[in-house]
Enzyme design. Structure first.
Site, mmCIF file in Angstrom:
data_model
loop_
_atom_site.group_PDB
_atom_site.id
_atom_site.type_symbol
_atom_site.label_atom_id
_atom_site.label_comp_id
_atom_site.label_asym_id
_atom_site.label_seq_id
_atom_site.Cartn_x
_atom_site.Cartn_y
_atom_site.Cartn_z
ATOM 1 C CE LYS A 16 -1.627 2.854 2.473
ATOM 2 N NZ LYS A 16 -1.254 4.301 2.374
ATOM 3 C CD GLU B 114 12.625 3.759 8.774
ATOM 4 O OE1 GLU B 114 12.476 4.789 9.481
ATOM 5 O OE2 GLU B 114 12.744 3.772 7.542
ATOM 6 C CB CYS C 75 13.340 8.279 9.013
ATOM 7 S SG CYS C 75 11.695 8.139 8.338
ATOM 8 C CD GLU D 161 11.213 12.272 11.677
ATOM 9 O OE1 GLU D 161 10.009 11.968 11.850
ATOM 10 O OE2 GLU D 161 12.037 11.491 11.179
HETATM 11 C C1 SIN Z 1 13.740 6.767 5.487
HETATM 12 O O1 SIN Z 1 13.807 7.972 5.495
HETATM 13 O O2 SIN Z 1 12.832 6.201 6.069
HETATM 14 C C2 SIN Z 1 14.730 5.891 4.744
HETATM 15 C C3 SIN Z 1 16.006 6.541 4.500
HETATM 16 C C4 SIN Z 1 17.003 5.637 3.789
HETATM 17 O O3 SIN Z 1 16.755 4.464 3.482
HETATM 18 O O4 SIN Z 1 18.101 6.147 3.537
#
Ligand code: SIN
Length: 478
Positions: A177, A252, A286, A383
């Protein structure tokens, strides 16, 4: 563009499907707001069909020789490599990132598919010595069953390749998805799965209302595993929703990455690492640096050099080759960044560059560097997901470590030092799942990607990434 027709359909049980109701949602280029395509708003019954087809396809896919599954995964990777420019252009159009980064994302995705094609042939169990010569202890690693992936908009294809590659390698069938902002490259990947002759139902790609699809996947007893990349808030909801069916999860979630510059760091390397680790994808990853923690003896020089480099980054449409920073994904993302900047300013932080971003009304946010950031400020704790560097100083290694760990998140952290032992010791004391030492380009297919604390659990990529899609079965043989 050839892909547009295709993108209006979902892949369910080996067929391209529209929503039964005919409903669609719009996909727009974040740089121009131009309507790029529409994609189906499936109803719940169609989501259930995707789940049933993955469930029906599971026994045959599980029993296929690993070499065959590996061959198909490799073929998908090869096709993606062949069509990389087409995918890169599409990613920039739907997501906004500069074309060079989209090309990098496609190459990164190919690596995952090729890596997991190899790993498919190494899903091995164990034979463990028992207490008795009459008994044998065998441990089998078996695919968990139907696996679903909920993927984010910041890496529309890489996160899908990373989850799909591991699932198919382990012998799981798969439902994806993609994020509603960026479903197009994901749907196009379905075409590559078809070309590689992935059996009907083994890969399904569905689009529509995120909350409805998420709830359907989480409620289904047939879906044995869900892998999610996204916010900690949604991750917590998925943990609650997984309770009824006791589903295995890989999460994650959000990050709040510190970047520690110790007093013996090589500043040239630190500045290069800072620019890549902070400003790629307009700060929307992230693992992007959220907090620069700089030894007080270096603070002025580091800040001045960071400002000089940040000011040189060209903000614009990702399709223009000179662009280094594309638009933020949508107006809400811009409003969040603007809110954080204004809150930091009113709490006493100082802008070294980019103060105009406090009034940004478009999605093109100029790169900012701010100092005097403190743990009491919102910008320290949230964040940022935008092109904003925040700088805080420290006077000892112990203080740097304590500041770095002062967050509920624990995804990525970075340490810059010319003394490897000191850097390793610092890394050992950081409560994060990944630490880059003199390095911010830490993502690759071979390494285990994932966090601790409220950044989630489970690992993606690497041999550990396959384990997340398997269950152990112990056989006691007398
Ligand atoms: C992410 O921002 O979730 C992944 C970043 C990455 O794989 O470098």
């Amino acid at each position: 563009m050839k892909v547009e027709k295709l993108h209006m359909r979902c892949l369910i049980n080996g067929e391209w499907r529209d929503a039964r109701s005919g409903s669609t949602f719009d996909v727009r280029n974040p740089a121009t707001n131009e309507l790029i395509a529409t994609a189906p708003l499936l109803d719940r019954e169609q989501v259930e069909e995707a789940i049933s087809s993955a469930n029906a396809a599971f026994p045959a896919w599980r029993d296929l020789p690993a070499r065959e599954r590996a061959r198909m995964l490799r073929a998908i990777g090869d096709s993606l490599q062949r069509r990389s420019e087409e995918f890169a252009q599409l990613i920039t159009r739907e997501q906004g990132k500069p074309l060079a980064e989209s090309r990098g994302e496609v190459a990164y995705s190919v690596n995952y598919l090729h890596w997991f094609a190899e790993e498919a042939m190494r899903v091995c169990g164990d034979i463990i010595p028992s207490d008795s010569p009459q008994k044998r202890i065998l441990v089998l690693k078996q695919p968990i069953g139907v696996a679903a992936a909920i993927t984010p908009w910041n890496f529309p294809i890489a996160m899908l390749a990373r989850k799909m590659g591991a699932a198919l390698a382990a012998g799981c069938t798969f439902i994806a998805k993609p994020a509603p902002e960026t479903p197009l490259s994901a749907l196009l990947l379905g075409e590559l799965c078809q070309e590689a002759k992935i059996p009907s139902g083994a890969v399904n790609i569905i689009t529509g209302d995120a909350a409805m699809i998420g709830a359907a996947l989480m409620a289904s007893p047939f879906v044995k595993k869900v892998s999610f990349t996204g916010s900690t808030e949604v991750g917590k909801l998925l943990i609650q929703q997984s309770a009824d069916t006791v589903k295995k999860l890989t999460l994650e979630l959000g990050g709040n990455a510190p970047f520690i510059v110790l007093d013996d760091a090589d500043l040239d390397r630190a500045i290069d690492g800072a620019i890549f680790g902070k400003y790629r994808n307009a700060g929307q990853t992230c693992i992007c640096v959220n907090r620069f923690l700089v030894h007080e003896s270096f603070a002025q020089e580091f800040s001045e050099r960071l400002v000089e480099r940040a000011k040189g980054l060209v903000v614009g449409n990702g399709l223009e080759e000179k662009t280094a920073i594309g638009p933020l994904i949508n107006d809400q993302a811009r409003d969040k960044v603007v809110g954080l900047l204004n809150s930091a300013a009113s709490d006493g932080a100082t802008f070294l560059c980019g103060e105009g971003a406090r009034q940004a009304t478009s999605r093109f946010v100029e790169p900012c560097v701010i100092t005097g950031v403190k743990p009491s400020m919102r910008i320290w704790n949230e964040e940022i997901f935008g092109p904003v560097s925040t700088i805080t100083t420290f006077s000892s290694d112990a203080e740097a470590i304590s500041l770095a760990n002062n967050t509920p998140y624990g995804l990525a952290a970075y340490v810059y030092s010319s003394n490897l032992n000191r850097a390793l010791r610092t890394a050992e004391l950081l409560d994060f799942g990944m630490v880059g030492i003199n390095d911010t380009a830490i993502s690759n297919a071979q390494a285990p990607f994932g966090g601790v604390k409220q950044s989630g659990f489970g690992r993606e990529g690497s041999k550990y990434g396959v384990d997340d899609y398997t269950v152990l079965k112990y056989l006691s043989v007398a």
